[in-house]
Scaffold this active site. Sequence first.
Site, PDB file in Angstrom:
ATOM      1  N   ASP A   1       0.812  -1.219   0.000  1.00  0.00           N
ATOM      2  CA  ASP A   1       0.000   0.000   0.000  1.00  0.00           C
ATOM      3  C   ASP A   1       0.846   1.271   0.000  1.00  0.00           C
ATOM      4  O   ASP A   1       2.069   1.218   0.181  1.00  0.00           O
ATOM      5  CB  ASP A   1      -0.968   0.005   1.203  1.00  0.00           C
TER       6      ASP A   1
ATOM      7  N   ASP B   1      -8.047  -2.637  14.216  1.00  0.00           N
ATOM      8  CA  ASP B   1      -9.419  -2.942  13.776  1.00  0.00           C
ATOM      9  C   ASP B   1      -9.475  -4.159  12.854  1.00  0.00           C
ATOM     10  O   ASP B   1     -10.490  -4.420  12.219  1.00  0.00           O
ATOM     11  CB  ASP B   1     -10.041  -1.723  13.071  1.00  0.00           C
TER      12      ASP B   1
ATOM     13  N   HIS C   1      -7.608  -4.612  10.121  1.00  0.00           N
ATOM     14  CA  HIS C   1      -7.279  -4.406   8.702  1.00  0.00           C
ATOM     15  C   HIS C   1      -5.987  -5.138   8.342  1.00  0.00           C
ATOM     16  O   HIS C   1      -5.104  -5.303   9.190  1.00  0.00           O
ATOM     17  CB  HIS C   1      -7.215  -2.918   8.316  1.00  0.00           C
TER      18      HIS C   1
ATOM     19  N   GLU D   1      -9.949  -1.935   5.285  1.00  0.00           N
ATOM     20  CA  GLU D   1     -10.621  -1.663   6.553  1.00  0.00           C
ATOM     21  C   GLU D   1     -11.878  -2.531   6.660  1.00  0.00           C
ATOM     22  O   GLU D   1     -12.308  -3.140   5.682  1.00  0.00           O
ATOM     23  CB  GLU D   1     -10.997  -0.172   6.609  1.00  0.00           C
TER      24      GLU D   1
HETATM   25  C1  F6R Z   1       1.358  -1.354   6.124  1.00  0.00           C
HETATM   26  C2  F6R Z   1       0.070  -2.000   6.254  1.00  0.00           C
HETATM   27  C3  F6R Z   1      -0.751  -1.919   7.491  1.00  0.00           C
HETATM   28  C4  F6R Z   1       0.040  -2.237   8.752  1.00  0.00           C
HETATM   29  C5  F6R Z   1      -0.857  -2.176   9.983  1.00  0.00           C
HETATM   30  C6  F6R Z   1      -0.074  -2.408  11.263  1.00  0.00           C
HETATM   31  O1  F6R Z   1       1.925  -1.584   4.864  1.00  0.00           O
HETATM   32  O2  F6R Z   1      -0.344  -2.597   5.309  1.00  0.00           O
HETATM   33  O3  F6R Z   1      -1.823  -2.813   7.385  1.00  0.00           O
HETATM   34  O4  F6R Z   1       0.605  -3.523   8.634  1.00  0.00           O
HETATM   35  O5  F6R Z   1      -1.496  -0.935  10.043  1.00  0.00           O
HETATM   36  O6  F6R Z   1       0.826  -1.365  11.443  1.00  0.00           O
HETATM   37  P1  F6R Z   1       1.981  -1.444  12.539  1.00  0.00           P
HETATM   38  O7  F6R Z   1       2.887  -2.542  12.102  1.00  0.00           O
HETATM   39  O8  F6R Z   1       2.662  -0.116  12.486  1.00  0.00           O
HETATM   40  O9  F6R Z   1       1.326  -1.733  13.840  1.00  0.00           O
END
Ligand code: F6R
Length: 240
Positions: free
Chosen positions: A66, A134, A136, A141
Amino acid sequence: MKVKIQSKEKMNAEIAKLYIDMVKEKPNCVLGFATGSSPLGVYAKIIEAYQNGEVSFKDVTSFNLDEYVGLDETNDQSYRYFMNHNLFDHIDINKENTHVPSGIGDYEEKAKEYDKLIEEKGGIDLQILGIGSDGHIAFNEPNTPFDSLTHVAELASSTIQDNARFFSSIDEVPTKAVTMGLASIMKAKKIVLIATGLNKADAVKALLEGLVTIKWPCSILRNHPDVTVYVDHDAFSKVK
Ligand code: F6R
């Protein structure tokens, strides 16, 4: 789905080894990368292995999950900047073979081509994922359709709050991202997911115990034949 309850140190080493072994076995493999804090320790171990002369990434292709809309690669909060800074600049991967969705210019059109590009390169052999509080995965989401491909997504307010720690104020956190879809992620041949800390405990419970439902996007992974979930004790603490 396999579950491994481990220290952060141990999971970083194990996952880095999976990446390194994959590249040794298939030098022209396609690797899937994520950003955020979860994979940082894995990337540090991969860099170490490269610097020790253990592995070369010169024929590897990579795809990231992403990118924020509106941030270009010179912005230190963009995911392209993150990947260059935390991995690509320190190994011998050819940057032209590293793909991060574009969040600028005609990003909506480019998003439509991303899945085709992955397919043309042979599909992702090994994909690392983090998980949002959440549930995701990438920026899919809650309520994202299970058949989604790469698309532009609105970030949930909980995600904006979670990610505000990386920005000087919450108002600076982008509200949209280009993200691989749930169906795009499910096409990866092998998936590893990292979840650490108490704020991931509800999502981990939903991932491992709940119904497979679009309310918890992570739950789709239960339908994948090769997923290993790496958790620490805090993230696992709500699982019965
Ligand atoms: C990032 C991504 C997000 C993160 C998620 C957890 O490329 O795809 O889904 O993996 O938000 O973020 P952290 O690792 O910072 O807790």
